[in-house]
Design an enzyme around this catalytic site. Structure first.
Site, PDB file in Angstrom:
ATOM      1  N   HIS A 257       1.127  -1.724   0.000  1.00 25.95           N
ATOM      2  CA  HIS A 257       0.012   0.038  -0.152  1.00 25.95           C
ATOM      3  C   HIS A 257       0.877   1.368  -0.140  1.00 25.95           C
ATOM      4  O   HIS A 257       0.351   2.162   0.639  1.00 25.95           O
ATOM      5  CB  HIS A 257      -0.936  -0.179   1.427  1.00 25.95           C
ATOM      6  CG  HIS A 257      -1.809  -1.329   0.876  1.00 25.95           C
ATOM      7  ND1 HIS A 257      -3.284  -0.768   0.309  1.00 25.95           N
ATOM      8  CD2 HIS A 257      -1.795  -2.347   1.431  1.00 25.95           C
ATOM      9  CE1 HIS A 257      -4.276  -2.008  -0.057  1.00 25.95           C
ATOM     10  NE2 HIS A 257      -3.017  -2.837   1.444  1.00 25.95           N
TER      11      HIS A 257
ATOM     12  N   ASP B 105       2.344   1.870  -2.920  1.00 21.37           N
ATOM     13  CA  ASP B 105       2.904   2.137  -4.865  1.00 21.37           C
ATOM     14  C   ASP B 105       2.030   3.828  -4.909  1.00 21.37           C
ATOM     15  O   ASP B 105       2.238   4.923  -5.542  1.00 21.37           O
ATOM     16  CB  ASP B 105       2.271   1.456  -5.174  1.00 21.37           C
ATOM     17  CG  ASP B 105       1.269   0.698  -5.427  1.00 21.37           C
ATOM     18  OD1 ASP B 105       0.171   0.550  -4.817  1.00 21.37           O
ATOM     19  OD2 ASP B 105       0.862  -0.001  -6.348  1.00 21.37           O
TER      20      ASP B 105
ATOM     21  N   SER C  55      -2.699 -11.310 -10.400  1.00 23.68           N
ATOM     22  CA  SER C  55      -3.293 -12.053 -11.646  1.00 23.68           C
ATOM     23  C   SER C  55      -3.976 -10.924 -12.692  1.00 23.68           C
ATOM     24  O   SER C  55      -3.969 -11.242 -14.030  1.00 23.68           O
ATOM     25  CB  SER C  55      -4.177 -13.605 -11.119  1.00 23.68           C
ATOM     26  OG  SER C  55      -5.421 -12.734 -10.348  1.00 23.68           O
ATOM     27  N   SER C  56      -4.953  -9.932 -12.616  1.00 22.17           N
ATOM     28  CA  SER C  56      -5.977  -9.650 -13.448  1.00 22.17           C
ATOM     29  C   SER C  56      -4.765  -8.544 -14.440  1.00 22.17           C
ATOM     30  O   SER C  56      -4.539  -8.019 -14.986  1.00 22.17           O
ATOM     31  CB  SER C  56      -6.732  -8.465 -12.616  1.00 22.17           C
ATOM     32  OG  SER C  56      -5.718  -7.593 -11.478  1.00 22.17           O
TER      33      SER C  56
ATOM     34  N   GLU D 255      -6.798  -1.587 -14.706  1.00 21.06           N
ATOM     35  CA  GLU D 255      -7.910  -1.980 -13.948  1.00 21.06           C
ATOM     36  C   GLU D 255      -8.729  -0.989 -12.712  1.00 21.06           C
ATOM     37  O   GLU D 255     -10.093  -0.839 -12.398  1.00 21.06           O
ATOM     38  CB  GLU D 255      -6.826  -1.774 -12.777  1.00 21.06           C
ATOM     39  CG  GLU D 255      -6.348  -2.711 -11.107  1.00 21.06           C
ATOM     40  CD  GLU D 255      -6.984  -4.599 -11.724  1.00 21.06           C
ATOM     41  OE1 GLU D 255      -7.862  -4.862 -11.460  1.00 21.06           O
ATOM     42  OE2 GLU D 255      -5.733  -4.648 -12.386  1.00 21.06           O
TER      43      GLU D 255
ATOM     44  N   ASP E 131       2.118  -3.665  -9.897  1.00 19.02           N
ATOM     45  CA  ASP E 131       1.995  -5.320  -9.933  1.00 19.02           C
ATOM     46  C   ASP E 131       1.493  -5.257 -11.275  1.00 19.02           C
ATOM     47  O   ASP E 131       2.965  -5.810 -11.784  1.00 19.02           O
ATOM     48  CB  ASP E 131       0.372  -5.242  -9.924  1.00 19.02           C
ATOM     49  CG  ASP E 131      -0.531  -5.285  -8.502  1.00 19.02           C
ATOM     50  OD1 ASP E 131       0.221  -5.413  -7.586  1.00 19.02           O
ATOM     51  OD2 ASP E 131      -1.720  -5.862  -8.519  1.00 19.02           O
TER      52      ASP E 131
ATOM     53  N   TYR F  63     -10.255  -1.686  -0.402  1.00 20.49           N
ATOM     54  CA  TYR F  63      -9.121  -0.876  -0.882  1.00 20.49           C
ATOM     55  C   TYR F  63      -9.173   0.742  -1.172  1.00 20.49           C
ATOM     56  O   TYR F  63      -8.169   1.280  -0.974  1.00 20.49           O
ATOM     57  CB  TYR F  63      -8.888  -2.260  -2.201  1.00 20.49           C
ATOM     58  CG  TYR F  63      -7.145  -1.626  -2.952  1.00 20.49           C
ATOM     59  CD1 TYR F  63      -6.094  -2.372  -2.654  1.00 20.49           C
ATOM     60  CD2 TYR F  63      -7.645  -0.519  -3.930  1.00 20.49           C
ATOM     61  CE1 TYR F  63      -4.494  -1.732  -3.294  1.00 20.49           C
ATOM     62  CE2 TYR F  63      -6.048  -0.335  -4.581  1.00 20.49           C
ATOM     63  CZ  TYR F  63      -4.845  -0.578  -3.870  1.00 20.49           C
ATOM     64  OH  TYR F  63      -3.719  -0.333  -4.997  1.00 20.49           O
TER      65      TYR F  63
HETATM   66  C1  GLA Z   1      -2.772  -4.353  -4.598  1.00 22.00           C
HETATM   67  C2  GLA Z   1      -2.368  -3.377  -6.365  1.00 22.00           C
HETATM   68  C3  GLA Z   1      -1.540  -3.030  -5.695  1.00 22.00           C
HETATM   69  C4  GLA Z   1      -1.116  -2.410  -4.469  1.00 22.00           C
HETATM   70  C5  GLA Z   1      -1.353  -3.611  -3.445  1.00 22.00           C
HETATM   71  C6  GLA Z   1      -1.508  -3.706  -2.447  1.00 22.00           C
HETATM   72  O1  GLA Z   1      -1.919  -5.929  -5.427  1.00 22.00           O
HETATM   73  O2  GLA Z   1      -3.180  -3.343  -7.464  1.00 22.00           O
HETATM   74  O3  GLA Z   1      -1.427  -1.448  -6.581  1.00 22.00           O
HETATM   75  O4  GLA Z   1      -1.182  -1.020  -3.616  1.00 22.00           O
HETATM   76  O5  GLA Z   1      -2.483  -4.091  -3.813  1.00 22.00           O
HETATM   77  O6  GLA Z   1       0.213  -3.097  -2.051  1.00 22.00           O
END
Ligand code: GLA
Length: 344
Positions: free
Chosen positions: A20, A22, A110-111, A144, A156, A206
């Protein structure tokens, strides 16, 4: 020259540490998994896209220009076509075969892997020049955010694109710089163990966590939590202070973990994983009872560090197992694999 068939592979990602951070202009130390998603696209005449998700045993057919309200893996297909068009690409109608070795909702992205492999194959099929990696990462992030409703950062996508065999990558999301370093574990192993609870970014807390971080930064008078200071947390109400404390301390742990990895100090690395988990559980509040049980099982088996990975609210736990320990049944040993690429 018309390209008739294009194939691409994008790995999942394991975030060693830096959760968390990024979307807060922070830091993370991640690596690409050896498992991932492969997409094979074959050009079709007419207007329809015929897609198959082999591991799910599902099929989907739609008009390449349709933007209808699909969900799940289908939404990513619509999103890839539409967002590529906004960048000036003309992804052609195609027969698309998707094969994934990544469990959905496991916290291994995966997405993002699906979107990246899909976009790379469609760009190749369009015959236009490949997208530079940052543009591709941003495109997949937009899919996304807009098409799956999760306001995710770039972790990701960048980890999947920049993975390399045996290497972790230290990512600075403010500077958008990447530094690779050997994932040297000297006989210890990294394992993942599923909590049994499927995680989805869009349906979890999230987006509200992200909004809380924006609010905390705003109240502290900084552009992002990357610039926030621990001593200023008193300016915030309790919940926002806890969220910000996680982000600020997590950036520090990422730097410490990168140093520990360079120095071969696995005891410290394990300790940092434990501290991250405690922070995610207590300050960021993204753990669940099933995740806690999974962490406990790994620690009982001798893990010197264990924490949830990815967005949280379910998903998987990563653990560092010293030589001579045996991970619980169901755990998978993981190593760092190559980044996303075209096949063939
Ligand atoms: C998910 C999101 C990422 C990141 C993580 C938490 O994987 O897709 O961008 O924020 O959660 O670190």
């Amino acid at each position: 020259m018309t390209v008739r068939v294009a194939e691409a592979f994008a790995p999942g990602r394991i975030n060693l540490i830096g959760e968390h951070t990024d979307y807060n202009d922070g830091l993370a130390l991640a690596f690409a998994t050896t498992a991932g998603v492969s997409v094979r696209a074959r050009r079709l005449s007419g207007a329809r896209v015929e897609a198959r998700a082999h591991d799910l045993g599902e099929e989907y057919s739609f008009d390449a220009h349709e933007t209808g309200g699909a969900t799940g893996w289908r939404a990513y297909l619509h999103g890839a076509y539409a967002e590529l068009r906004t960048l000036g690409y003309e992804p052609p109608p195609a027969s698309i075969d998707i094969s994934s070795q990544l469990p959905i909702g496991s916290g291994m992205a995966s997405s993002a892997a699906l979107t990246l492999a899909l976009c790379m194959a469609l760009v190749e099929l369009s015959g236009d020049p490949a997208l530079p990696s940052l543009a591709l990462a941003r495109l997949a992030q937009t899919v996304e955010q807009v098409w799956a409703g999760a306001q995710t950062g770039l972790l990701d996508q960048l980890a999947s694109l920049h993975g390399a065999d045996g290497q972790a990558v230290l990512i600075d999301f403010r500077e958008l710089t990447l530094e690779r370093m050997p994932l040297r574990l000297d006989g210890s192993t990294l394992v993942t163990l599923a909590s049994g609870e499927v995680h989805t970014n869009s349906a979890s807390g999230y987006n509200s966590r992200r909004a809380e971080c924006t609010e905390a930064a705003h109240r502290m008078g900084v552009e992002s939590l990357r610039d926030a200071l621990i001593q200023d947390l008193h300016m915030l109400p309790d919940t926002l202070a806890a969220r910000a404390r996680h982000v600020i301390s997590e950036n520090g742990r990422v730097l410490a973990a990168a140093r520990a990895l360079r120095d071969g100090d696995l005891t410290l690395l394990g300790r940092l994983l434990d501290l991250t988990h405690a922070s995610l559980r207590d300050d960021y509040e993204v753990s669940t009872p099933a995740v806690e049980r999974t962490v406990d099982a790994l620690k009982a088996a001798g893990a010197i560090g264990a924490r949830l990975i990815g967005g949280g609210f379910g998903g998987s736990v990563i653990a560092l197992m010293p030589q001579g320990t045996v991970a619980p049944a169901g755990a998978t040993v993981i190593s760092a694999g190559t980044g996303a690429h075209l096949l063939g």
